[in-house]
Design an enzyme around this catalytic site. Sequence first.
Site, PDB file in Angstrom:
ATOM      1  N   SER A 151      -0.782   8.095  -9.651  1.00 16.10           N
ATOM      2  CA  SER A 151      -1.257   6.722  -9.504  1.00 16.10           C
ATOM      3  C   SER A 151      -0.602   6.114  -8.271  1.00 16.10           C
ATOM      4  CB  SER A 151      -0.890   5.898 -10.739  1.00 16.10           C
ATOM      5  OG  SER A 151       0.499   5.657 -10.719  1.00 16.10           O
ATOM      6  N   LYS A 152      -0.942   4.875  -8.019  1.00 17.72           N
ATOM      7  CA  LYS A 152      -0.429   4.183  -6.831  1.00 17.72           C
ATOM      8  C   LYS A 152       1.094   4.199  -6.754  1.00 17.72           C
ATOM      9  CE  LYS A 152      -3.843   0.968  -5.196  1.00 17.72           C
ATOM     10  NZ  LYS A 152      -4.390  -0.327  -5.455  1.00 17.72           N
ATOM     11  N   ARG A 153       1.686   4.214  -7.921  1.00 13.45           N
ATOM     12  CA  ARG A 153       3.140   4.268  -8.013  1.00 13.45           C
ATOM     13  C   ARG A 153       3.734   5.403  -7.174  1.00 13.45           C
ATOM     14  NH1 ARG A 153       5.142   6.328 -12.514  1.00 13.45           N
ATOM     15  NH2 ARG A 153       3.022   6.691 -13.273  1.00 13.45           N
ATOM     16  N   HIS A 154       2.965   6.489  -7.078  1.00 12.88           N
ATOM     17  CA  HIS A 154       3.477   7.666  -6.375  1.00 12.88           C
ATOM     18  C   HIS A 154       3.268   7.584  -4.872  1.00 12.88           C
ATOM     19  CE1 HIS A 154       2.751   9.157 -10.520  1.00 12.88           C
ATOM     20  NE2 HIS A 154       3.946   9.665 -10.308  1.00 12.88           N
ATOM     21  N   GLY A 155       2.823   6.446  -4.387  1.00 10.29           N
ATOM     22  CA  GLY A 155       2.568   6.328  -2.951  1.00 10.29           C
ATOM     23  C   GLY A 155       1.085   6.413  -2.714  1.00 10.29           C
TER      24      GLY A 155
END
Length: 474
Positions: A242-246
Amino acid sequence: MSVVTRFAPSPTGYLHVGGARTALYSWLYAKRHNGKFILRIEDTDLERSTPEAVQAILDGMSWLGMEGDGEVFYQTKRFDIYKKYVQQLVDDQKAYKCFCSKERLETLRSEQEAKGERTKYDGKCRDLSESEVAAHGDAPFVIRFKNPLGGAVEFKDSIRGDMSISNEEMDDLIIQRTDGTPTYNFCVVIDDWEMGMSHVIRGEDHLLNTPRQINIFKALGATVPQYAHCSMILGDDGKKLSKRHGAVSVMQYRDDGYLPQAVINYLVRLGWSHGDQEIFSLEELFELFDINDINNSASAFNTEKLNWMNQQYMKSLPAEEVATHLQWHFDNMNVDTTKGPKLASIVEIQAERVKTLKEMAEISTYFYQDFDELEEKAAKKHLRPVAKEALIVAKEKLAALDNWQAADIQAAINATAEKLELGMGKVGMPLRVAVTGGGNSPSLDVTLELIDQAKVVERIENAIHFVEQREAAQ
Ligand code: GLU
């Protein structure tokens, strides 16, 4: 059998890594078999689909170099076709009008829930007679597909093997809403059929839709495509990507400085392998890629590996080709590269020093424009009063060169060191800081060669001035 595959995104956001990978697998499989790869925009969800998302998906596909064969299909432009087939199923008594009100369905659902039963339409309207239907007059209705009552749907998934789903578990799917619009699963089936899909490669989040879709295929007398459901991509922490991972948008990878070739190679390896080989040219992939070799377990995204791959491609692709992508980054930074060295030369000397094109552009601006200030640490260390003489002599020798070439430049630097009886570093480092503004650069002779002679001399003069000011301040 001729191979036809498709990528069928719902345009509700950018092209993300997972979508790009299934698109890639579909594209490669079609290429491998000299087949056709269709791009189909599944935009029937009018509330969530946007023209911007369509464009973002098309941009992502084209940046990766995956073009569809023939026209791009839009489901919203095909409503007449879906309607025709809904009618055909109704005429064949394989679908029926359902007049049940929202309230009735809600009550039914809560009753089933209270009894701990599977929530499912109870088939009240499934076998209405013609007169019973007529009795409803103009009352609103949906059209439901008559899912088979007994037995199971069986199919062999190319990635997950034999699958069997009992019909008991399936509802009589609504295929047309009250407002006359067709529903998602129905459109997919009609399109896959009409477009002659031989293989459907998609994410495992669609696995539950597959038996429902197969039943519709069968009711239409259509050939069921071969399915391949790809596993999820996880972040490097093992959680769903997800976006959390960049970056998860494909275009973000462009912005972050990756080459499309590297992203393609990285994505294909994320869930597919051929022995121990890591680097594949497109030609090799067109020859080797097979859906049967896709792993059935989830794959974890690994940015370090992508970085490694990107560097391999920056080093091995023709520098001119890499340069066209590097250009984008300079443009993005508003650095004018029309005067100065060819970008391909920058690629040649910087590729081994960085992991991304973005970094490459960032550390190479001194080839095209003067720096506003010197890197503080480097200047403090190397532009000290003791360096002044080395700079003065080097400047004279460099200014006197008739041939502005690496070998002659190197000779001038060597002669400076000899004359002043200094080690190479005592001449080289002040020069490097003077000309590039910092303490890191490719080897000095080629770096200076790529910068104009007059410019080099001017920057050394500025550095001498800087040292003098420093002297005066002491
Ligand atoms: N439109 C679906 C999605 O974007 C894909 C449908 C399919 O591949 O069958 O998830």
